[in-house]
Scaffold this motif. Sequence first.
Motif, PDB file in Angstrom:
ATOM      1  N   GLY A 219       7.096  44.905 105.546  1.00 33.01           N
ATOM      2  CA  GLY A 219       7.010  43.462 105.788  1.00 33.01           C
ATOM      3  C   GLY A 219       5.558  42.988 105.737  1.00 33.01           C
ATOM      4  N   TYR A 220       4.675  43.718 106.426  1.00 29.75           N
ATOM      5  CA  TYR A 220       3.251  43.322 106.463  1.00 29.75           C
ATOM      6  C   TYR A 220       2.664  43.251 105.050  1.00 29.75           C
ATOM      7  CZ  TYR A 220       3.423  45.174 111.337  1.00 29.75           C
ATOM      8  OH  TYR A 220       3.724  45.449 112.637  1.00 29.75           O
ATOM      9  N   GLU A 221       2.927  44.315 104.263  1.00 31.76           N
ATOM     10  CA  GLU A 221       2.297  44.387 102.938  1.00 31.76           C
ATOM     11  C   GLU A 221       2.716  43.230 102.051  1.00 31.76           C
ATOM     12  OE1 GLU A 221       2.779  48.258 101.106  1.00 31.76           O
ATOM     13  OE2 GLU A 221       1.969  49.240 102.900  1.00 31.76           O
ATOM     14  N   VAL A 222       4.011  42.923 102.069  1.00 31.82           N
ATOM     15  CA  VAL A 222       4.492  41.831 101.223  1.00 31.82           C
ATOM     16  C   VAL A 222       3.810  40.519 101.624  1.00 31.82           C
ATOM     17  CG1 VAL A 222       6.519  40.362 100.863  1.00 31.82           C
ATOM     18  CG2 VAL A 222       6.656  42.821 100.423  1.00 31.82           C
ATOM     19  N   ALA A 223       3.692  40.265 102.923  1.00 34.80           N
ATOM     20  CA  ALA A 223       3.041  39.027 103.379  1.00 34.80           C
ATOM     21  C   ALA A 223       1.575  39.002 102.936  1.00 34.80           C
ATOM     22  CB  ALA A 223       3.142  38.900 104.898  1.00 34.80           C
ATOM     23  N   GLU A 224       0.867  40.107 103.116  1.00 35.06           N
ATOM     24  CA  GLU A 224      -0.544  40.146 102.700  1.00 35.06           C
ATOM     25  C   GLU A 224      -0.668  39.995 101.181  1.00 35.06           C
ATOM     26  OE1 GLU A 224      -2.825  43.592 104.002  1.00 35.06           O
ATOM     27  OE2 GLU A 224      -4.607  42.916 102.900  1.00 35.06           O
TER      28      GLU A 224
END
Length: 417
Positions: A219-224
């Motif tokens: 989730g974090y990577e996609v948002a970043e």
Amino acid sequence: MSTLPHVLGLRCRECGARYPEAPQYVCDECFGPLEVEYDYDYIRAHVTRERIASGPWNLWRYADLLPVAADKAVGIPSGFTPLLRADRLGRALGLKHLYIKNDTVNPTYSFKDRVVSMAISKAVEFGFDTIGCASTGNLANSVAAHAARAGIRAFVFIPSDLEWAKINASLVYGPTLVAVDGTYDDVNRLCAMLADEYGWAFVNVNVRPYYSEGGKTLGYEVAEQLGWRAPDHVVVPMASGSVLTKITKGLDEFKKLGLIDNRPTRVSGAQAAGCSPIVNAFVQGKSHAEPVKPNTIAKSLAIGSPADAPYALRIFRETGGAAEVATDDEVIEGICLLAETEGIFAETAGGVTIAVLKKLAQSGRIAPDEVTVAYVTGNGLKTSIVLEGRLAEGLHIKPTLRSFEAALSERQERQAA
Ligand SMILES: *Cc1c(COP(=O)(O)O)cnc(C)c1O
Ligand SMILES: [Zn+2]
């Protein structure tokens, strides 16, 4: 036991009872599953986009939100895989802003390297010298590889009917591989007994609260990678349902911490028609899944009794997402469609995701304008057996110009016919 200022301990997902950090996964009060609990006020005061962006090019860039300190990490650095704009696939499906999160390029070619990174690091911190898992295939590959690099003993347990490519992709790292005559659910029950009996760390049993946190990094990577914003819609393959709930948790945490806007994300789930307990419950409007006996080529998703089903079902309801299935034929079509449009060779679980993405787009359950991310979680080379007899064959020729021309015109005639 935690020395991390941002980790409070473990907390029951059902009754809220709190526990100190330990290799424990069930609540003593209500038998509910335990989850890592964080001090979000502490995290809010310390974490920034800049601090994350200046971190290592792997999942440890998010250590401020994970239950393991980056300097305690063992195993193989994993994650920070590409997020690719998928314009050709998007055009084929009528989606204007489609992205593929390509997790086929992790160290052992599936997203399991993320969860194993957490579990093995925590197991070593707890003082275990042996690590194990109950696996549908990819997890065994990952545990064996990370254990090899960490220099600890590994026992990996799998159902005996797995693809040979996945068996070799565990054996090469030198673990003790145990093929069990039974389903994944049988293997999982056995491993729960072994964890008690032998005192080993089973990544998805007694250290599961730590294991599952690794899924948040998807989730974090996609948002970043979207430029610090949440997607409007995500499509996630489901076995136990764990990674779907953790992708949602990761995006929610970024919103809660103010790292991204509070834009809502619809979360949709994908299962194979031959093992769809979570989708069945969704379609029937139930809050719990009835166990099934799996029968599908998507073996990595073949969990008949999915532990995270109630949480996944709640997420579909709360976010306005959907849940759909793909038949074995649709899985193969999905693998080929992704490969032919975007040059990504996914395993059967990826075929499930792309087939379900297609159904959701064509039925309007994903709107054309939504910024949509499809999670492709495993590599096609491990399951290429399912493509035998299903692809256009190559030409077979003598090493001469004549032979090539004859074969080519014969093929063109056949195609014209
Ligand atoms: C394990 C696995 C999943 C899903 O796992 P969950 O149990 O739902 O977290 C998805 N794709 C692949 C390739 C997997 O190996
Ligand atoms: Zn409880």
